[in-house]
Scaffold this motif. Structure first.
Motif: not given
Length: 221
Positions: A181-202
């Motif tokens: 999660r740290v690497a993904v957040t750093r490289l995408t600029g997105r926080e691991y909030d509920s919206a981003f988790k849903a985006r990753l699930v899809e």
């Protein structure tokens, strides 16, 4: 009788305290780097307590996986099964989505997730008897369950080895997005909030379906 119960309760609390602190230290530093003295110091008990409750350091390490790691893994699996059961029909899409949701949006707290992943990453790179234990009792049965559930949309003549490689590929993506999660957040600029988790699930779901060839088969139907 009351005195005996008090004594037993103290023993149970000491045992749980040792397990709690042993897990934290093993996850952070690895099995070889952690001494029994460090564990008992963190757990505020004497050195003899480890031998009394677990026999030795190796047995304590195995007990961490048996009574801490395995139950967490089974909670994730239960979350997966509950999500699959809620679907109107079983399909590769519903299975992959449920798997991704169980890990990314599932029952573990951030602290539990961190310890869980640290312990397994160490076992994947430097396996001990603990890996054999959880592989036989937890991981292998779950991988077989996933392969069975994914089979409905795949060719009937698909080799068993390919089925298992499919599961590894999907599982690998799920684990990466969950544990890195740290690497993904750093490289995408997105926080691991509920919206981003849903985006990753899809993302995981659609990418996996393309990899399995399910999307193309659906287009041909």
């Amino acid at each position: 009788m009351a005195r005996n119960n008090t004594r037993n309760n103290k023993r149970d609390l000491t045992q749980e305290r040792i397990l709690d602190h042993a897990e934290i230290l093993f996850a952070r530093d690895g099995y070889q780097a952690v001494s029994v003295r460090e564990i008992t110091s963190a757990a505020r008990c004497n050195l003899a307590a480890v031998n009394y409750h677990f026999g030795n350091k190796e047995n304590l390490y195995l007990e961490v996986f048996r009574s801490r790691w395995a139950p967490r893994a089974k909670r994730i699996q239960a979350s997966f099964r509950k999500s699959v059961a809620a679907q109107d029909s079983l399909s590769s899409k519903s299975v992959v989505r449920a798997l991704a949701q169980a890990f990314l949006e599932g029952p573990l707290s951030d602290e539990e997730r961190l310890r869980h992943s640290q312990l397994m990453i160490r076992e994947m790179t430097q396996p001990t008897a603990a890996f054999e234990q959880v592989a036989d009792e937890v991981i292998q049965p779950f991988f077989k369950e996933l392969a069975d559930k994914l089979r409905s949309d795949l060719p009937e003549d698909l080799e068993e080895e390919q089925e298992m490689l499919n599961v590894f590929s999907i599982f690998g993506m799920v684990l990466y997005f969950n544990f890195a999660r740290v690497a993904v957040t750093r490289l995408t600029g997105r926080e691991y909030d509920s919206a981003f988790k849903a985006r990753l699930v899809e993302q995981i779901t659609e990418f996996s379906l393309n990899g399995l060839g399910v999307s193309k088969m659906e287009e041909l139907r």
